[in-house]
Write an enzyme that holds these catalytic residues in place. Structure first.
Site, short mmCIF file in Angstrom:
data_model
loop_
_atom_site.label_atom_id
_atom_site.label_comp_id
_atom_site.label_asym_id
_atom_site.label_seq_id
_atom_site.Cartn_x
_atom_site.Cartn_y
_atom_site.Cartn_z
N HIS A 1 1.77 4.33 7.16
CA HIS A 1 1.80 4.92 5.83
C HIS A 1 2.44 6.31 5.87
CE1 HIS A 1 -1.42 1.87 5.65
NE2 HIS A 1 -0.87 1.61 4.48
N ASP A 40 -0.32 7.50 9.84
CA ASP A 40 -1.09 6.64 10.73
C ASP A 40 -0.22 5.63 11.46
OD1 ASP A 40 -0.35 4.99 8.67
OD2 ASP A 40 -2.39 4.36 8.12
N SER A 72 0.81 -1.22 0.00
CA SER A 72 0.00 0.00 0.00
C SER A 72 0.84 1.27 0.00
CB SER A 72 -0.93 0.02 1.21
OG SER A 72 -0.19 -0.06 2.42
#
Length: 240
Positions: A192, A189, A11
């Site tokens: 990320h 977070d 991600s």
């Protein structure tokens, strides 16, 4: 056609084409010279990456030798490093297997495209307090699914594999922690990337690519720049 740079990862790579993302910055940096191609898969670990590699990338020679990319970034480990006894255990890959999987990914790319530059990127550091606020799945244990210590072990393994394979690496885990207030400045977070984190990755990738001879100065522009077009005879610039 323009040459390509593939960016392959989880991600942190998939989200990199967003506003201010390191992938978007890379594409902007190389505009008019290289196409930066996104191959980011949220939540994936190296085990899953190996399973989908043949579907994510063209076979060697499928469109001719010119299809070989200039470079590939390989950016996995953040999900492999999930703890095996916490809420994201299904993403965990044991450290020894992570090393083996990285070797396998590198070997496949080298066999497929011998001249392509491969750049490893280690997982980033983890802000454990922030991870408690942003769990991917329900966290009934009330404990972070990742720790900075575990991420550091996988980052160390990533650096070691790069040395064994003779390829460049970005030790992101170490690099980010050199910045004051890195937990909030570099991470959105606890995992990320925030704006500063994206900037660090972008700058490190550009530096590593330049070190292996891939830079704006070394790459040709594929079509005439507006500054090179003669206003009195514009079409002449397109004859060559």
């Amino acid at each position: 056609m323009r040459p390509k740079i593939y960016i392959f990862g989880d991600s942190i790579t998939e989200e990199s084409f967003g506003d201010g993302g390191w992938g978007a910055s890379l594409a902007h940096h190389f505009s008019r010279t290289v196409d930066v191609v996104l191959r980011g898969y949220s939540g994936y670990n190296t085990r899953w990456a190996l399973k989908v590699l043949d579907k994510a990338f063209p076979a060697a020679g499928g469109g001719g030798d010119d299809d070989a990319p200039l470079a590939i970034t390989v950016f996995f480990g953040a999900n492999d490093a999930c703890l095996p006894d916490r809420c994201s255990a299904f993403q965990h890959v044991p450290l020894h297997e992570y090393r083996h999987n990285l070797h396998s990914i590198i070997s496949i790319f080298k066999k497929r495209w011998p001249e392509t530059q491969i750049l490893l990127i280690s997982p980033p550091p983890i802000d454990e307090d922030a991870r408690l606020k942003f769990p991917y799945v329900e966290n009934t244990m009330g404990m972070p699914e990742r720790t900075n210590e575990a991420a550091g072990a996988y980052a160390k393994a990533c650096v070691s594999v790069a040395a064994e394979c003779g390829i460049p690496v970005i030790d992101l885990w170490t690099k980010m922690q050199q910045y004051a207030g890195w937990k909030k400045a570099c991470l959105s977070d606890g995992l990320h990337l925030a704006q500063t984190g994206n900037k660090i990755v972008f700058e490190e990738v550009i530096t590593k690519l330049r070190d292996v001879g891939l830079s704006l100065e070394s790459l040709p522009i594929d079509l005439p720049l507006i500054s090179d077009i003669d206003p009195s005879n514009p079409l002449k610039s397109f004859e060559n």
